[in-house]
Design a protein around this motif. Sequence first.
Motif, PDB file in Angstrom:
ATOM      1  N   LYS A   1       0.828  -1.204   0.000  1.00 40.36           N
ATOM      2  CA  LYS A   1       0.000   0.000   0.000  1.00 40.36           C
ATOM      3  C   LYS A   1       0.860   1.250   0.000  1.00 40.36           C
ATOM      4  O   LYS A   1       0.579   2.228  -0.700  1.00 40.36           O
ATOM      5  CB  LYS A   1      -0.912  -0.010   1.230  1.00 40.36           C
ATOM      6  N   ARG A   2       1.957   1.202   0.761  1.00 39.59           N
ATOM      7  CA  ARG A   2       2.856   2.354   0.822  1.00 39.59           C
ATOM      8  C   ARG A   2       3.544   2.579  -0.525  1.00 39.59           C
ATOM      9  O   ARG A   2       3.682   3.712  -0.985  1.00 39.59           O
ATOM     10  CB  ARG A   2       3.898   2.126   1.912  1.00 39.59           C
ATOM     11  N   VAL A   3       3.982   1.487  -1.194  1.00 37.38           N
ATOM     12  CA  VAL A   3       4.642   1.598  -2.495  1.00 37.38           C
ATOM     13  C   VAL A   3       3.690   2.160  -3.538  1.00 37.38           C
ATOM     14  O   VAL A   3       4.042   3.037  -4.326  1.00 37.38           O
ATOM     15  CB  VAL A   3       5.180   0.218  -2.935  1.00 37.38           C
ATOM     16  N   SER A   4       2.436   1.655  -3.549  1.00 40.19           N
ATOM     17  CA  SER A   4       1.464   2.157  -4.522  1.00 40.19           C
ATOM     18  C   SER A   4       1.132   3.617  -4.265  1.00 40.19           C
ATOM     19  O   SER A   4       0.925   4.396  -5.195  1.00 40.19           O
ATOM     20  CB  SER A   4       0.183   1.298  -4.474  1.00 40.19           C
ATOM     21  N   GLY A   5       1.084   4.004  -2.973  1.00 42.10           N
ATOM     22  CA  GLY A   5       0.850   5.410  -2.650  1.00 42.10           C
ATOM     23  C   GLY A   5       1.970   6.296  -3.128  1.00 42.10           C
ATOM     24  O   GLY A   5       1.747   7.394  -3.642  1.00 42.10           O
ATOM     25  N   SER A   6       3.211   5.830  -2.996  1.00 45.14           N
ATOM     26  CA  SER A   6       4.366   6.578  -3.487  1.00 45.14           C
ATOM     27  C   SER A   6       4.328   6.707  -5.010  1.00 45.14           C
ATOM     28  O   SER A   6       4.631   7.769  -5.555  1.00 45.14           O
ATOM     29  CB  SER A   6       5.659   5.868  -3.056  1.00 45.14           C
ATOM     30  N   ALA A   7       3.937   5.629  -5.694  1.00 48.47           N
ATOM     31  CA  ALA A   7       3.848   5.670  -7.161  1.00 48.47           C
ATOM     32  C   ALA A   7       2.783   6.663  -7.615  1.00 48.47           C
ATOM     33  O   ALA A   7       2.975   7.398  -8.584  1.00 48.47           O
ATOM     34  CB  ALA A   7       3.548   4.277  -7.705  1.00 48.47           C
ATOM     35  N   ARG A   8       1.646   6.688  -6.901  1.00 54.85           N
ATOM     36  CA  ARG A   8       0.579   7.653  -7.240  1.00 54.85           C
ATOM     37  C   ARG A   8       1.064   9.084  -7.033  1.00 54.85           C
ATOM     38  O   ARG A   8       0.781   9.963  -7.850  1.00 54.85           O
ATOM     39  CB  ARG A   8      -0.667   7.378  -6.404  1.00 54.85           C
ATOM     40  N   ALA A   9       1.779   9.309  -5.942  1.00 57.51           N
ATOM     41  CA  ALA A   9       2.303  10.656  -5.677  1.00 57.51           C
ATOM     42  C   ALA A   9       3.277  11.074  -6.776  1.00 57.51           C
ATOM     43  O   ALA A   9       3.235  12.214  -7.254  1.00 57.51           O
ATOM     44  CB  ALA A   9       2.983  10.692  -4.311  1.00 57.51           C
ATOM     45  N   ASP A  10       4.156  10.151  -7.186  1.00 57.84           N
ATOM     46  CA  ASP A  10       5.099  10.453  -8.263  1.00 57.84           C
ATOM     47  C   ASP A  10       4.363  10.755  -9.562  1.00 57.84           C
ATOM     48  O   ASP A  10       4.773  11.650 -10.324  1.00 57.84           O
ATOM     49  CB  ASP A  10       6.066   9.281  -8.473  1.00 57.84           C
ATOM     50  N   LEU A  11       3.292  10.025  -9.828  1.00 58.84           N
ATOM     51  CA  LEU A  11       2.517  10.255 -11.050  1.00 58.84           C
ATOM     52  C   LEU A  11       1.853  11.629 -11.022  1.00 58.84           C
ATOM     53  O   LEU A  11       1.874  12.363 -12.028  1.00 58.84           O
ATOM     54  CB  LEU A  11       1.456   9.162 -11.214  1.00 58.84           C
ATOM     55  N   VAL A  12       1.286  11.998  -9.881  1.00 58.14           N
ATOM     56  CA  VAL A  12       0.637  13.309  -9.755  1.00 58.14           C
ATOM     57  C   VAL A  12       1.666  14.423  -9.934  1.00 58.14           C
ATOM     58  O   VAL A  12       1.414  15.402 -10.658  1.00 58.14           O
ATOM     59  CB  VAL A  12      -0.057  13.432  -8.384  1.00 58.14           C
ATOM     60  N   ILE A  13       2.822  14.277  -9.289  1.00 52.79           N
ATOM     61  CA  ILE A  13       3.880  15.283  -9.424  1.00 52.79           C
ATOM     62  C   ILE A  13       4.321  15.399 -10.875  1.00 52.79           C
ATOM     63  O   ILE A  13       4.513  16.504 -11.406  1.00 52.79           O
ATOM     64  CB  ILE A  13       5.079  14.931  -8.525  1.00 52.79           C
TER      65      ILE A  13
ATOM     66  N   THR B   1      14.842  11.380 -19.629  1.00 51.37           N
ATOM     67  CA  THR B   1      15.898  10.980 -18.703  1.00 51.37           C
ATOM     68  C   THR B   1      15.322  10.597 -17.348  1.00 51.37           C
ATOM     69  O   THR B   1      15.679   9.559 -16.775  1.00 51.37           O
ATOM     70  CB  THR B   1      16.917  12.118 -18.528  1.00 51.37           C
ATOM     71  N   MET B   2      14.413  11.420 -16.819  1.00 51.77           N
ATOM     72  CA  MET B   2      13.819  11.146 -15.515  1.00 51.77           C
ATOM     73  C   MET B   2      12.932   9.904 -15.555  1.00 51.77           C
ATOM     74  O   MET B   2      12.914   9.110 -14.600  1.00 51.77           O
ATOM     75  CB  MET B   2      13.009  12.363 -15.043  1.00 51.77           C
ATOM     76  N   THR B   3      12.207   9.713 -16.652  1.00 53.19           N
ATOM     77  CA  THR B   3      11.354   8.530 -16.776  1.00 53.19           C
ATOM     78  C   THR B   3      12.189   7.262 -16.783  1.00 53.19           C
ATOM     79  O   THR B   3      11.890   6.287 -16.080  1.00 53.19           O
ATOM     80  CB  THR B   3      10.514   8.600 -18.065  1.00 53.19           C
ATOM     81  N   PHE B   4      13.242   7.263 -17.584  1.00 45.07           N
ATOM     82  CA  PHE B   4      14.111   6.092 -17.650  1.00 45.07           C
ATOM     83  C   PHE B   4      14.793   5.851 -16.307  1.00 45.07           C
ATOM     84  O   PHE B   4      14.932   4.695 -15.869  1.00 45.07           O
ATOM     85  CB  PHE B   4      15.162   6.282 -18.757  1.00 45.07           C
ATOM     86  N   THR B   5      15.219   6.918 -15.639  1.00 44.53           N
ATOM     87  CA  THR B   5      15.844   6.787 -14.326  1.00 44.53           C
ATOM     88  C   THR B   5      14.869   6.195 -13.318  1.00 44.53           C
ATOM     89  O   THR B   5      15.234   5.337 -12.500  1.00 44.53           O
ATOM     90  CB  THR B   5      16.343   8.156 -13.825  1.00 44.53           C
ATOM     91  N   TYR B   6      13.607   6.630 -13.364  1.00 43.48           N
ATOM     92  CA  TYR B   6      12.584   6.114 -12.454  1.00 43.48           C
ATOM     93  C   TYR B   6      12.381   4.616 -12.666  1.00 43.48           C
ATOM     94  O   TYR B   6      12.288   3.841 -11.706  1.00 43.48           O
ATOM     95  CB  TYR B   6      11.268   6.866 -12.680  1.00 43.48           C
ATOM     96  N   VAL B   7      12.318   4.206 -13.936  1.00 46.70           N
ATOM     97  CA  VAL B   7      12.139   2.780 -14.246  1.00 46.70           C
ATOM     98  C   VAL B   7      13.319   1.976 -13.720  1.00 46.70           C
ATOM     99  O   VAL B   7      13.141   0.891 -13.135  1.00 46.70           O
ATOM    100  CB  VAL B   7      11.974   2.584 -15.766  1.00 46.70           C
ATOM    101  N   ILE B   8      14.524   2.491 -13.908  1.00 48.60           N
ATOM    102  CA  ILE B   8      15.721   1.795 -13.422  1.00 48.60           C
ATOM    103  C   ILE B   8      15.704   1.679 -11.899  1.00 48.60           C
ATOM    104  O   ILE B   8      15.953   0.608 -11.333  1.00 48.60           O
ATOM    105  CB  ILE B   8      16.998   2.535 -13.879  1.00 48.60           C
ATOM    106  N   VAL B   9      15.401   2.777 -11.216  1.00 50.69           N
ATOM    107  CA  VAL B   9      15.431   2.792  -9.752  1.00 50.69           C
ATOM    108  C   VAL B   9      14.404   1.820  -9.169  1.00 50.69           C
ATOM    109  O   VAL B   9      14.667   1.144  -8.167  1.00 50.69           O
ATOM    110  CB  VAL B   9      15.189   4.229  -9.233  1.00 50.69           C
ATOM    111  N   LYS B  10      13.228   1.724  -9.792  1.00 55.51           N
ATOM    112  CA  LYS B  10      12.157   0.877  -9.272  1.00 55.51           C
ATOM    113  C   LYS B  10      12.261  -0.576  -9.739  1.00 55.51           C
ATOM    114  O   LYS B  10      11.485  -1.419  -9.290  1.00 55.51           O
ATOM    115  CB  LYS B  10      10.797   1.437  -9.696  1.00 55.51           C
TER     116      LYS B  10
END
Length: 355
Positions: free
Chosen positions: A8-20, A193-202
């Motif tokens: 639940k915490r991970v999905s909440g973080s992903a939603r926050a990142d998407l909104v940002i 760059t940020m999208t690819f970095t996000y995919v790599i980090v996750k």
Amino acid sequence: MTQASRSKRVSGSARADLVISLLLVAAAVALPFLVDSRYVLGQVVLALFYATIASQWNLLFGFSGIFSLVQMAIFAFGGYVTAMICFYFGWNVWAALLPGALAAVVFSLIIGLACLRLTGVYVALLTLAIAQTMYLLIVTDTECFTMVGSICRQFTGGAVGFARFGDLGTRALLKGQWLVGNYAIVAALFAVTMTFTYVIVKSPIGLAFRALKDNPGYAVARGVNRFQAQLLVFGISAFFTGLAGGFYAAHFQAIGPGILSLSQLLFIIAIAVVGGVGTFWGPLVGTVVLVAADELMREMGEFRTLGLGLIIALSVILMPKGLVGRLGDLVHWLRHRNGTAPKTKFQENPAAAGK
């Protein structure tokens, strides 16, 4: 924390990142319509380059634990190769960008092979020495390589560098609005760059990078090849850094050894530190804060550098995790205060505490 609360915490973080992300896209689209000043828009473009470089240094150090000081050299290498291909072979800039980025990757892998067997401060010292050697080789290049008209040109451009080798094509296409076109291109580069970095980090690869940073012994014991993983992140970071270098050279239609100055490198590191090392949005937040502060203090003369130093020092002392890290702590505190923080297994089942 149970698996359900963790998910639940991970999905909440992903939603926050998407909104940002959506808010940032909306702001990026609206910016050219809200800003009439060419100077301000030009500074925004420069800030996007800073944010791109800082995000890749953050990927190296913040997420992978590699304290490299060669980031600006990789950026310059990508820009120089792009400029030299256009200058010597007459290529279009767009055709030269990918070879420039790939050359930066090769350059970084050579550096990685040389220094990633080391750890900690030894990596920092060796990479800094490589960057300074590259600077000296360029500025001391005085041998005539070719004649351009009546002017003798050095192979690396020497202390002058390269200029007017081509651009991104927006000047011919958009005429007086070319800067808006360049802004859109650089903003798209930053977004990719940020999208690819996000995919790599996750991804599982990103998990291996973080494990090597947090507990190298445990990560190696679990089967992670430290050298291969760190060489991989070095190459990934170099590709986007070198690509940004090519776009930088094309945007300004010039590139010179000044980009390799120590002050430029320290500014990039300061951006990551102020924003939050090891946080995804830290480089962007740090760029906004430091570039804005630098502009506000532009008329302060010698006190401008002092002011920036004071901001960085206060950030390190008062916010060791950076602005994004401090904001995360504040959100966590508010959740606990409101009773919405995820419960531990003992809070969910008090009887378990006695077992």
